[in-house]
Design a protein around this motif. Structure first.
Motif, PDB file in Angstrom:
ATOM      1  N   VAL A  81      21.083  25.123  29.762  1.00  0.00           N
ATOM      2  CA  VAL A  81      22.250  24.459  29.184  1.00  0.00           C
ATOM      3  C   VAL A  81      23.032  25.444  28.312  1.00  0.00           C
ATOM      4  O   VAL A  81      24.265  25.524  28.379  1.00  0.00           O
ATOM      5  N   ASP A  82      22.316  26.206  27.499  1.00  0.00           N
ATOM      6  CA  ASP A  82      22.977  27.192  26.654  1.00  0.00           C
ATOM      7  C   ASP A  82      23.739  28.209  27.496  1.00  0.00           C
ATOM      8  O   ASP A  82      24.851  28.619  27.157  1.00  0.00           O
ATOM      9  N   VAL A  83      23.125  28.622  28.616  1.00  0.00           N
ATOM     10  CA  VAL A  83      23.786  29.579  29.507  1.00  0.00           C
ATOM     11  C   VAL A  83      25.073  28.970  30.068  1.00  0.00           C
ATOM     12  O   VAL A  83      26.120  29.616  30.095  1.00  0.00           O
ATOM     13  N   GLN A  84      24.998  27.707  30.516  1.00  0.00           N
ATOM     14  CA  GLN A  84      26.185  27.068  31.092  1.00  0.00           C
ATOM     15  C   GLN A  84      27.290  26.923  30.053  1.00  0.00           C
ATOM     16  O   GLN A  84      28.458  27.202  30.345  1.00  0.00           O
ATOM     17  N   VAL A  85      26.941  26.494  28.849  1.00  0.00           N
ATOM     18  CA  VAL A  85      27.948  26.311  27.806  1.00  0.00           C
ATOM     19  C   VAL A  85      28.582  27.649  27.438  1.00  0.00           C
ATOM     20  O   VAL A  85      29.809  27.759  27.299  1.00  0.00           O
ATOM     21  N   GLU A  86      27.758  28.678  27.286  1.00  0.00           N
ATOM     22  CA  GLU A  86      28.291  29.997  26.937  1.00  0.00           C
ATOM     23  C   GLU A  86      29.184  30.537  28.053  1.00  0.00           C
ATOM     24  O   GLU A  86      30.198  31.192  27.786  1.00  0.00           O
ATOM     25  N   ASN A 133      21.549  39.197  28.403  1.00  0.00           N
ATOM     26  CA  ASN A 133      21.106  40.307  27.584  1.00  0.00           C
ATOM     27  C   ASN A 133      21.306  39.991  26.105  1.00  0.00           C
ATOM     28  O   ASN A 133      20.463  40.305  25.263  1.00  0.00           O
ATOM     29  N   THR A 134      22.432  39.350  25.796  1.00  0.00           N
ATOM     30  CA  THR A 134      22.707  38.957  24.415  1.00  0.00           C
ATOM     31  C   THR A 134      21.672  37.930  23.939  1.00  0.00           C
ATOM     32  O   THR A 134      21.168  38.009  22.819  1.00  0.00           O
ATOM     33  N   LYS A 135      21.358  36.976  24.816  1.00  0.00           N
ATOM     34  CA  LYS A 135      20.379  35.957  24.440  1.00  0.00           C
ATOM     35  C   LYS A 135      18.986  36.564  24.273  1.00  0.00           C
ATOM     36  O   LYS A 135      18.239  36.170  23.386  1.00  0.00           O
ATOM     37  N   LEU A 136      18.637  37.520  25.128  1.00  0.00           N
ATOM     38  CA  LEU A 136      17.346  38.179  25.000  1.00  0.00           C
ATOM     39  C   LEU A 136      17.234  38.921  23.684  1.00  0.00           C
ATOM     40  O   LEU A 136      16.215  38.898  23.010  1.00  0.00           O
ATOM     41  N   GLY A 137      18.339  39.591  23.315  1.00  0.00           N
ATOM     42  CA  GLY A 137      18.339  40.320  22.049  1.00  0.00           C
ATOM     43  C   GLY A 137      18.186  39.388  20.865  1.00  0.00           C
ATOM     44  O   GLY A 137      17.453  39.670  19.928  1.00  0.00           O
ATOM     45  N   SER A 138      18.855  38.230  20.937  1.00  0.00           N
ATOM     46  CA  SER A 138      18.761  37.252  19.841  1.00  0.00           C
ATOM     47  C   SER A 138      17.354  36.680  19.739  1.00  0.00           C
ATOM     48  O   SER A 138      16.809  36.481  18.649  1.00  0.00           O
ATOM     49  N   ALA A 139      16.726  36.409  20.889  1.00  0.00           N
ATOM     50  CA  ALA A 139      15.374  35.842  20.919  1.00  0.00           C
ATOM     51  C   ALA A 139      14.351  36.809  20.383  1.00  0.00           C
ATOM     52  O   ALA A 139      13.333  36.415  19.803  1.00  0.00           O
TER      53      ALA A 139
END
Length: 271
Positions: free
Chosen positions: A179-184, A263-269
């Protein structure tokens, strides 16, 4: 306050072979079993080296692997901490597969659609009337889309809520990340323009209300049809924006764009 986990004095020496991998396996089991609790501090490298009878370099390699899969967070100067949160681990695993296989937006959004279909089937049987009403209330908040920032969270909440009322924890975790991926992706495709964001996010309002009505009817068939229609419309709106058409010239499947978002989400995680 975080506390140190594990018995620093225990001897957990292991035999020859891929030693770092075997240490990873052992620590992962200790984390998932709860022996090393979430949010606790991992024993210091020196302690782990003594426990396993290996060098500090081998322990550091094992910790690096655990950090990569989201089980550990390394905080320089403070130590390493257990971060065994299911959403983080699932998200990092999905992101890795998507990037490794070079999957594009259509494939990823299609998977979310299939998961939402299953969530709707379960919700018809498992969700309470109050939970479905709550989903409807969230949908009503999206009736008017005046700006991007004001509706992003409501949009996330609606889409996540659909999976949550299925009462399937694994399904909900999978959906939350996608869902986060779709919204982003939708935000990215709007290009920061309110009119385009209103067309994409606001254009799905009738579909959202149809999903809620179908769930209230307690008809699996209606729920599946409503969710499928919502998914197809969402993908069409997101990928038909001027920004999407521009990007599609150099990135037909949106694989590069999606890899950047992941990649951005991986870095944040990992932080």
């Amino acid at each position: 306050m975080s506390h140190d986990a594990g018995d620093g004095g225990s001897d957990r020496r292991i035999g020859r072979g891929r030693i770092a991998d075997r240490i990873v396996d052992d620590l992962r089991e200790r984390i998932l079993s709860g022996e090393l609790p979430n949010a606790s501090r991992l024993p210091a490298e020196r302690e782990l080296a003594e426990q396993y009878g290996v060098s500090g370099a081998t322990v550091r390699e094992a910790i690096r692997v655990l950090a990569t899969v989201g089980l550990v967070s390394v905080q320089h100067g403070t130590g390493s901490f257990i971060t065994a949160e299911s959403d983080t681990m699932i998200g990092m695993s999905i992101a890795s597969v998507v990037r490794l296989e070079g999957l594009g937006a259509t494939e990823v959004l299609g998977v979310l659609g299939a998961l939402n279909r299953h969530a709707a089937q379960l919700a018809v049987r498992e969700a309470t009337d109050a939970e479905i009403d709550s989903l409807g209330e969230t949908a009503e908040k999206l009736a008017v889309v005046n700006n991007t920032d004001g509706t992003i969270e409501d949009l996330r909440t609606f889409m996540r809520r659909l999976s949550e009322i299925s009462h399937n924890a694994l399904l909900a975790s999978l959906c939350r990340y996608l869902v986060d991926v779709q919204v982003e992706l939708a935000v990215k495709m709007s290009g920061g323009r309110v009119a385009e964001w209103r067309r994409v996010a606001g254009g799905l309002q009738a579909d959202r209300l149809a999903v809620v009505a179908a769930l209230k009817s307690r008809s699996v068939e209606r729920a599946v049809e409503a969710v499928d229609a919502h998914t197809a419309h969402a993908v069409n709106l997101i990928l038909s924006t001027p920004q999407a058409k521009k990007i599609q010239v150099s990135d037909p499947g949106f694989a590069h764009l999606l890899a950047g978002l992941l990649n951005t989400k991986l870095g944040s995680a990992a932080r």
